[in-house]
Write a protein that holds these residues in place. Structure first.
Motif, short mmCIF file in Angstrom:
data_model
loop_
_atom_site.label_atom_id
_atom_site.label_comp_id
_atom_site.label_asym_id
_atom_site.label_seq_id
_atom_site.Cartn_x
_atom_site.Cartn_y
_atom_site.Cartn_z
N GLY A 19 13.36 38.39 28.32
CA GLY A 19 13.51 36.95 28.23
C GLY A 19 12.51 36.26 29.15
N ALA A 20 12.77 35.01 29.48
CA ALA A 20 11.87 34.23 30.32
C ALA A 20 11.68 34.92 31.67
CB ALA A 20 12.41 32.82 30.51
N LEU A 63 2.70 31.86 22.80
CA LEU A 63 3.85 31.66 23.67
C LEU A 63 3.80 30.25 24.23
CD1 LEU A 63 2.81 31.78 26.85
CD2 LEU A 63 2.82 34.22 26.40
N ARG A 64 4.89 29.85 24.82
CA ARG A 64 5.00 28.52 25.41
C ARG A 64 5.32 28.66 26.88
NH1 ARG A 64 9.77 25.22 25.83
NH2 ARG A 64 10.80 26.84 24.64
N ILE A 65 4.55 27.98 27.71
CA ILE A 65 4.83 27.94 29.14
C ILE A 65 5.71 26.73 29.34
CG2 ILE A 65 3.86 27.70 31.45
CD1 ILE A 65 1.32 29.10 30.32
N LEU A 72 4.26 45.23 34.56
CA LEU A 72 3.11 45.80 33.86
C LEU A 72 2.09 46.46 34.78
CD1 LEU A 72 2.46 42.99 31.22
CD2 LEU A 72 3.86 45.06 31.00
N GLY A 73 2.28 46.34 36.10
CA GLY A 73 1.34 46.92 37.03
C GLY A 73 0.01 46.19 37.07
N LEU A 74 0.05 44.87 36.88
CA LEU A 74 -1.14 44.03 36.93
C LEU A 74 -1.01 43.04 38.08
CD1 LEU A 74 -1.37 43.19 33.12
CD2 LEU A 74 -2.81 44.82 34.37
N SER A 75 -2.11 42.38 38.43
CA SER A 75 -2.02 41.34 39.46
C SER A 75 -1.39 40.08 38.85
CB SER A 75 -3.40 41.01 40.02
OG SER A 75 -4.16 40.29 39.06
N GLU A 76 -0.81 39.26 39.72
CA GLU A 76 -0.22 38.01 39.25
C GLU A 76 -1.30 37.10 38.67
OE1 GLU A 76 2.57 34.33 40.83
OE2 GLU A 76 2.25 36.06 42.13
N GLY A 77 -2.48 37.09 39.28
CA GLY A 77 -3.58 36.28 38.77
C GLY A 77 -4.00 36.70 37.37
N ALA A 78 -4.08 38.01 37.14
CA ALA A 78 -4.44 38.51 35.81
C ALA A 78 -3.41 38.10 34.78
CB ALA A 78 -4.60 40.03 35.84
N VAL A 79 -2.14 38.23 35.14
CA VAL A 79 -1.08 37.86 34.20
C VAL A 79 -1.09 36.36 33.93
CG1 VAL A 79 1.44 37.70 33.91
CG2 VAL A 79 0.40 39.83 34.68
N SER A 80 -1.33 35.56 34.95
CA SER A 80 -1.40 34.10 34.76
C SER A 80 -2.53 33.75 33.80
CB SER A 80 -1.61 33.40 36.10
OG SER A 80 -0.47 33.54 36.90
N SER A 81 -3.66 34.43 33.91
CA SER A 81 -4.78 34.19 33.00
C SER A 81 -4.42 34.58 31.57
CB SER A 81 -6.01 34.98 33.45
OG SER A 81 -6.48 34.51 34.69
N VAL A 82 -3.79 35.73 31.42
CA VAL A 82 -3.38 36.20 30.10
C VAL A 82 -2.37 35.22 29.49
CG1 VAL A 82 -2.12 38.01 28.86
CG2 VAL A 82 -3.85 38.63 30.55
N LEU A 83 -1.40 34.78 30.28
CA LEU A 83 -0.40 33.84 29.78
C LEU A 83 -1.05 32.53 29.33
CD1 LEU A 83 2.48 34.38 32.35
CD2 LEU A 83 2.38 35.19 29.98
N SER A 84 -2.01 32.07 30.10
CA SER A 84 -2.71 30.83 29.75
C SER A 84 -3.44 30.97 28.42
CB SER A 84 -3.69 30.47 30.86
OG SER A 84 -4.41 29.31 30.53
N LEU A 85 -4.13 32.07 28.24
CA LEU A 85 -4.84 32.30 26.98
C LEU A 85 -3.88 32.44 25.81
CD1 LEU A 85 -7.62 34.72 28.25
CD2 LEU A 85 -7.93 32.38 27.43
N LEU A 86 -2.77 33.15 26.01
CA LEU A 86 -1.79 33.30 24.94
C LEU A 86 -1.17 31.96 24.57
CD1 LEU A 86 -0.02 36.62 26.02
CD2 LEU A 86 -1.58 36.29 24.09
N ALA A 87 -0.95 31.10 25.57
CA ALA A 87 -0.41 29.76 25.30
C ALA A 87 -1.43 28.94 24.50
CB ALA A 87 -0.05 29.07 26.61
N GLN A 88 -2.71 29.05 24.86
CA GLN A 88 -3.75 28.32 24.13
C GLN A 88 -3.84 28.78 22.68
OE1 GLN A 88 -7.50 28.47 26.21
NE2 GLN A 88 -6.58 27.70 28.10
N GLU A 89 -3.56 30.05 22.44
CA GLU A 89 -3.59 30.61 21.09
C GLU A 89 -2.30 30.33 20.33
OE1 GLU A 89 -4.40 34.75 21.63
OE2 GLU A 89 -6.48 34.41 22.18
N GLY A 90 -1.33 29.70 20.98
CA GLY A 90 -0.06 29.38 20.32
C GLY A 90 0.87 30.56 20.18
#
Length: 65
Positions: A20-21, A51-53, A31-49
């Motif tokens: 969930g959220a 997921l929703r932040i 996932l064993g990634l940095s928080e910065g990397a995940v934030s970047s991925v989330l931003s790109l996924l949100a731009q692609e529609g």
């Protein structure tokens, strides 16, 4: 889309489906990634529609701060 991007995209989506959220720090830990990397991925996924932040909030501040 590059294979590495597809793998990260899928890992984030599965993590959110299972749990969930979640905060980016929680996803990063799962996932064993940095928080910065995940934030970047989330931003790109949100731009692609994909997921929703939905929530951003301030930390509680001590009185007088």
């Amino acid at each position: 889309m590059d294979d590495w991007w597809s793998e990260i995209d899928e890992a984030v989506r599965l993590c959110l489906e299972r749990n969930g959220a979640m905060a980016p720090a929680e996803i990063a830990q799962q996932l064993g990634l940095s928080e910065g990397a995940v934030s970047s991925v989330l931003s790109l996924l949100a731009q692609e529609g994909k997921l929703r932040i939905a929530r951003v909030e301030l930390f509680d501040r001590p009185p007088g701060a």
